[in-house]
Scaffold this motif. Structure first.
Motif, PDB file in Angstrom:
ATOM      1  N   UNK A  69      37.084  12.143 -14.408  1.00 24.70           N
ATOM      2  CA  UNK A  69      35.701  12.394 -14.812  1.00 24.70           C
ATOM      3  C   UNK A  69      35.012  13.214 -13.727  1.00 24.70           C
ATOM      4  N   UNK A  72      27.697  16.295 -12.240  1.00 24.69           N
ATOM      5  CA  UNK A  72      26.668  16.505 -11.230  1.00 24.69           C
ATOM      6  C   UNK A  72      26.024  15.136 -11.001  1.00 24.69           C
ATOM      7  N   UNK A  84      24.908   6.632  -6.793  1.00 25.17           N
ATOM      8  CA  UNK A  84      25.137   8.014  -7.259  1.00 25.17           C
ATOM      9  C   UNK A  84      25.422   7.952  -8.750  1.00 25.17           C
ATOM     10  N   UNK A  85      24.549   8.617  -9.496  1.00 22.86           N
ATOM     11  CA  UNK A  85      24.641   8.503 -10.946  1.00 22.86           C
ATOM     12  C   UNK A  85      24.785   9.897 -11.556  1.00 22.86           C
ATOM     13  N   UNK A  86      25.630   9.999 -12.573  1.00 22.82           N
ATOM     14  CA  UNK A  86      25.795  11.292 -13.238  1.00 22.82           C
ATOM     15  C   UNK A  86      24.473  11.702 -13.870  1.00 22.82           C
ATOM     16  N   UNK A  90      29.466  13.035 -18.098  1.00 17.11           N
ATOM     17  CA  UNK A  90      30.592  13.597 -17.320  1.00 17.11           C
ATOM     18  C   UNK A  90      31.590  14.308 -18.219  1.00 17.11           C
ATOM     19  N   UNK A  91      32.259  15.306 -17.653  1.00 18.32           N
ATOM     20  CA  UNK A  91      33.386  15.951 -18.341  1.00 18.32           C
ATOM     21  C   UNK A  91      34.602  15.061 -18.144  1.00 18.32           C
ATOM     22  N   UNK A 167      39.313  21.394 -12.962  1.00 19.49           N
ATOM     23  CA  UNK A 167      37.853  21.447 -13.051  1.00 19.49           C
ATOM     24  C   UNK A 167      37.135  20.338 -12.306  1.00 19.49           C
ATOM     25  N   UNK A 263      37.423   8.168  -5.891  1.00 15.34           N
ATOM     26  CA  UNK A 263      36.181   8.891  -6.149  1.00 15.34           C
ATOM     27  C   UNK A 263      36.044   9.994  -5.106  1.00 15.34           C
ATOM     28  N   UNK A 265      33.410  12.825  -3.651  1.00 18.51           N
ATOM     29  CA  UNK A 265      32.012  13.273  -3.661  1.00 18.51           C
ATOM     30  C   UNK A 265      31.941  14.597  -2.914  1.00 18.51           C
ATOM     31  N   UNK A 271      28.154  17.001  -6.521  1.00 25.03           N
ATOM     32  CA  UNK A 271      29.006  16.698  -7.673  1.00 25.03           C
ATOM     33  C   UNK A 271      30.018  15.634  -7.280  1.00 25.03           C
ATOM     34  N   UNK A 272      30.459  14.886  -8.258  1.00 21.93           N
ATOM     35  CA  UNK A 272      31.472  13.873  -7.948  1.00 21.93           C
ATOM     36  C   UNK A 272      32.504  13.794  -9.068  1.00 21.93           C
ATOM     37  N   UNK A 273      33.670  13.337  -8.708  1.00 22.87           N
ATOM     38  CA  UNK A 273      34.759  13.167  -9.671  1.00 22.87           C
ATOM     39  C   UNK A 273      35.373  11.796  -9.453  1.00 22.87           C
ATOM     40  N   UNK A 274      35.859  11.228 -10.536  1.00 21.94           N
ATOM     41  CA  UNK A 274      36.588   9.960 -10.412  1.00 21.94           C
ATOM     42  C   UNK A 274      37.949  10.130 -11.074  1.00 21.94           C
TER      43      UNK A 274
ATOM     44  N   UNK B  36      28.451   2.478  -4.754  1.00 21.29           N
ATOM     45  CA  UNK B  36      27.830   2.398  -6.066  1.00 21.29           C
ATOM     46  C   UNK B  36      27.885   3.752  -6.753  1.00 21.29           C
ATOM     47  N   UNK B  37      28.620   3.780  -7.840  1.00 16.60           N
ATOM     48  CA  UNK B  37      28.722   5.018  -8.622  1.00 16.60           C
ATOM     49  C   UNK B  37      28.526   4.682 -10.088  1.00 16.60           C
ATOM     50  N   UNK B  38      27.895   5.588 -10.778  1.00 17.71           N
ATOM     51  CA  UNK B  38      27.710   5.377 -12.208  1.00 17.71           C
ATOM     52  C   UNK B  38      28.085   6.681 -12.926  1.00 17.71           C
ATOM     53  N   UNK B  39      29.252   6.641 -13.553  1.00 14.57           N
ATOM     54  CA  UNK B  39      29.711   7.818 -14.293  1.00 14.57           C
ATOM     55  C   UNK B  39      29.298   7.728 -15.765  1.00 14.57           C
ATOM     56  N   UNK B  40      28.609   6.614 -16.098  1.00 15.79           N
ATOM     57  CA  UNK B  40      28.236   6.441 -17.499  1.00 15.79           C
ATOM     58  C   UNK B  40      29.459   6.288 -18.372  1.00 15.79           C
ATOM     59  N   UNK B 379      30.553  25.263 -12.402  1.00 16.60           N
ATOM     60  CA  UNK B 379      31.622  24.283 -12.466  1.00 16.60           C
ATOM     61  C   UNK B 379      32.496  24.465 -13.695  1.00 16.60           C
ATOM     62  N   UNK B 380      32.850  25.694 -13.921  1.00 16.74           N
ATOM     63  CA  UNK B 380      33.770  26.086 -14.984  1.00 16.74           C
ATOM     64  C   UNK B 380      33.165  26.007 -16.383  1.00 16.74           C
ATOM     65  N   UNK B 406      30.525  26.590 -22.093  1.00 18.23           N
ATOM     66  CA  UNK B 406      30.967  25.311 -22.646  1.00 18.23           C
ATOM     67  C   UNK B 406      29.783  24.353 -22.642  1.00 18.23           C
ATOM     68  N   UNK B 409      32.346  19.017 -23.941  1.00 12.49           N
ATOM     69  CA  UNK B 409      33.799  19.090 -24.086  1.00 12.49           C
ATOM     70  C   UNK B 409      34.229  19.562 -25.471  1.00 12.49           C
TER      71      UNK B 409
END
Lengths: 312, 449
Positions: A69, A72, A84-86, A90-91, A167, A263, A265, A271-274, B36-40, B379-380, B406, B409
């Protein structure tokens, strides 16, 4: 899998700020060994630690289903805690990876990843061959299903491979394998991350590696128990914090320590990815020939071979 | 950042002792607040089975995906007109059975442009809708072998745009410039046997009923006028002697790959021979010839060097003869030598560049030069690309540009434009000047599933 596990190994370190450095000095001068309060415990050298980390038993082979995932992020504060919240949905990418350690004919390891989702990228594949020779860059190929073509990913051997991995905030250089002689090391301190004792080691790339790396220095928190890198801070060549990698959900699978969540950052891009391992098989039996350009371009063949692994 | 460093230094003098005390009180540094992370995204559904594959519930597995696209393309040259307006559907899928895999790829277009522009009615109806099955084949792998049987696309060559060795698979050029090369490829019935041995890949092909390139139908603004009569259109495939064979051997090494190509095939492009110029009757001709090819790519620093060579022995080619001041189409068997050289250059900051030049010699050399650029932004999510192709001469450029965004997705929007200016067509290709009127812009919105 080694693509993921290599991520674990990447983490090199950096310039700490003056405050942290002072703290390290403080801890050093107050350490029990100096005060003679406890038996002197022999601490391995930072190079030995990193050698063990790089050469950590990750299994001879692996077969992993991943979810990646990226978004931003914004920092939200609640109850004196920041999160840190999207800031937008997320893609999401799902892909399968297989990896095998070779350790012969100059080849160190091979890995292959194949995207399952989203639909627009289904079938896109990525293959990497790592070499034993120190400083030698990995070879990488991509299969582009729309073109029905396999293309070699050509990077600058004298410069960093900063292109994004699928990506995400993970770059191709992050998934390259390292050798202990690629860096100089400094043990900064020892501390705990969520009750796990760690060594904190600063790594500075040397020689050819210094040219091929976009990070000036990195600081890694190495688990004393598993030799997994639990956290890494990468600093750019100007000394500013660029990325932080954090690994968690560490589990022992088939006797091998695996971090199932990572994760990343990117502080400079916010931006962050998991990367999350949805499921994992360690040491499945398959031939090294399976990770080939044939499997990269022919998903059907790969799937049928993976079905055999699944059946074993 | 610099101010932050200064601030840190200043703070250290005063706050360090206090912080040190805090650290002594908390020998274990808690990083929980940083964690603490929230990717939803709900990530609690761990697969307890620890296995990456779904449990076997049925020996049959169907996989289906595709897209629905709203397309529009307008010619802004002369005359101004719609070339495409309407939706299209693309479906791609596979059926996995215990015995073999079945794969298919098809699309259907509903193009209202010809109706709106009041083109020939018979022709317009063909596009409401126009469907095609690009691929449908079964595949079976065993050990080092894979066999395929069915309608399948085969792609040869290393070039991205100016491919000279991609001779097996016919192209559907019925919409001319509206179609990318990869979308124009259309499968044909074939049997393929692949054999893999370490770094060597061998592909053998048998094509019993070859198909040929498609061009705009009569009635299409770029097709032949309706008063022309063309014999053998679509008839040739029924003849028995059409069967073809081909071989590809590819060797992959550390520095790149090399492929040797051999084929006994018929000319895929349509070659017209005049039967009677007074009643405008012509015949389409396809004859067997020998194709020899060599392709290589070499990884060098940031660049990928590409080269292709092709020698076509006694290939049927289009020629023209002057007849009372008019160029009338004739045919001739000639040896054709083609060469291509190119470079891919990838730079993280400056984007991806492709330079390709190809030349083909029949009696004289004719050549194409292409420069292409693409780069991803945001970011692509945003991709910008542009390319310029010169046909035979620097005074004959074609400029294409597109931006693709894009939205999420599943949703993507693309804006594109093509501008062509042919000022100096070669005698060997008088039709080239016709392209000069085809400047166009297009917009498409694609929903992927």
């Amino acid at each position: 899998m080694s693509s993921i596990i290599h991520l674990i190994q990447t983490f090199n370190l950096n310039k700490l700020c003056f405050l942290s450095f002072s703290f390290c000095l403080f801890v050093f001068f107050n350490s029990p060994s100096l005060k003679g309060e406890e038996k002197k415990v022999e601490v391995p050298s930072p190079k030995e630690i990193m050698k063990k980390t790089f050469n950590r038993n990750e299994g001879k082979s692996s077969y992993v289903s991943n979810i990646l995932l990226s978004c931003q992020f914004e920092i939200v504060k609640k109850n004196n805690k920041s999160k840190k919240k999207c800031s937008s949905p997320p893609r999401i990418k799902e892909f399968k990876s297989i990896a095998i350690e070779i350790q012969k004919d100059s080849i160190d390891a091979k890995s292959l990843s194949l995207i399952k989702k989203p639909a627009s990228e289904k079938g896109l594949g990525f293959m990497q061959v790592d070499y034993i020779e120190e400083g030698k860059s990995s070879d990488q190929w991509m299969f582009l299903p729309a073109l029905k073509k396999t293309k070699r990913v050509v990077g600058d051997e004298d410069g960093p491979k900063t292109g994004s991995f699928f990506g995400s905030e993970i770059s191709y250089e992050d998934i390259e394998k390292h050798h202990e002689n690629d860096f100089t090391y400094k043990l900064i301190k020892e501390e705990k991350i969520k009750e796990t004792p760690t060594w904190v080691i600063e790594m500075t790339p040397t020689g050819k590696k210094a040219k091929t790396r976009s990070y000036g220095k990195s600081t890694s928190w190495i688990s004393k128990r598993s030799y997994i890198v639990l956290k890494t801070e990468h600093y750019d060549k100007r000394g500013f914090l660029l990325k932080t990698f954090k690994q968690s959900n560490v589990e022992k699978i088939n006797g091998i320590w695996i971090a199932k969540r990572m994760i990343v950052i990117n502080h400079q891009k916010s931006r962050m990815s998991m990367l999350k391992l949805k499921s994992v098989l360690i040491n499945p039996q398959f031939s090294e020939d399976l990770i080939s350009l044939r499997a990269l371009k022919d998903e059907t063949f790969l799937e049928s071979e993976l079905q055999k692994i699944h059946g074993k | 950042m610099k101010s932050q460093v200064s601030l840190t230094k200043a703070m250290s003098a005063y706050i360090l002792p206090v912080l040190a005390l805090i650290f002594i009180s908390y020998p274990t540094i808690s990083l929980s607040s940083e964690d603490e992370f929230d990717f939803g995204f709900e990530d609690s559904e761990e697969n307890k089975d620890q296995r990456p594959l779904e449990k076997k519930s049925s020996p049959f597995k169907i996989d289906l995906n595709g897209n629905i696209t709203l397309k529009s393309s307008r010619q802004i040259g002369s005359p101004k007109r719609w070339n495409y307006l309407g939706p299209s559907l693309k479906l791609k899928g596979s059926l996995n059975t215990p015995y073999a895999f079945l794969k298919f790829d098809g699309d259907s277009e509903f193009n209202l442009a010809f109706k709106i522009e009041k083109d020939d009615e018979t022709f317009s109806k063909k596009h409401l809708p126009k469907s095609r099955l690009r691929e449908i084949y079964v595949q079976k792998s065993f050990g080092k072998h894979t066999i395929y049987l069915g309608k399948k696309i085969v792609v040869w060559g290393k070039a991205d745009a100016l491919v000279i060795t991609d001779v097996l698979t016919p192209k559907d050029n019925s919409l001319l410039l509206l179609t990318d090369i990869e979308k124009s490829r259309t499968g044909q019935l074939l049997f393929e046997w692949d054999f893999y041995l370490k770094n060597i890949e061998l592909n053998l092909y048998a094509i019993p009923f070859p198909l040929y390139n498609l061009y705009p139908d009569q009635g299409h603004p770029y097709g032949l006028p309706l008063n022309y009569t063309v014999k053998n259109q679509g008839e040739f495939t029924k003849k028995e002697q059409n069967s073809e064979g081909a071989l590809r051997i590819n060797y992959e090494s550390d520095w790149g790959s090399t492929a040797f190509l051999l084929a006994s095939i018929h000319n895929r492009d349509s070659v017209l021979e005049t039967i009677n110029i007074f009643d405008l009757s012509f015949q389409e001709k396809h004859e067997r010839y020998l194709f020899l090819g060599l392709t290589m790519d070499i990884a060098l620093k940031k660049m990928l060097l590409k080269t292709e060579m092709a020698y076509e022995k006694e290939k049927l080619t289009q020629t023209y003869t002057e007849f009372f001041g008019q160029q009338i189409p004739t045919v001739a068997k000639q040896n054709v030598l083609s060469l291509m050289g190119g470079v891919d250059y990838n730079h993280n900051r400056w984007g991806n560049w492709i330079f390709e030049i190809s030349g083909s010699k029949i009696e004289k050399w004719s050549h194409l030069l292409l420069m292409s650029f693409s780069k991803n932004f945001l970011n692509e999510d945003l991709k910008l690309s542009a390319s310029i192709t010169f046909y035979d001469h620097l005074k004959n450029p074609s400029l294409s540009a597109s931006s693709s965004y894009r939205i999420n997705d599943s949703l993507k929007a693309t804006l594109s434009s093509t501008l062509i200016d042919i000022q100096k067509p070669l005698d060997s290709n008088p039709m080239l000047s016709g392209l000069s009127e085809m400047d166009q812009i297009g917009l498409e919105i694609k929903y992927l599933f």
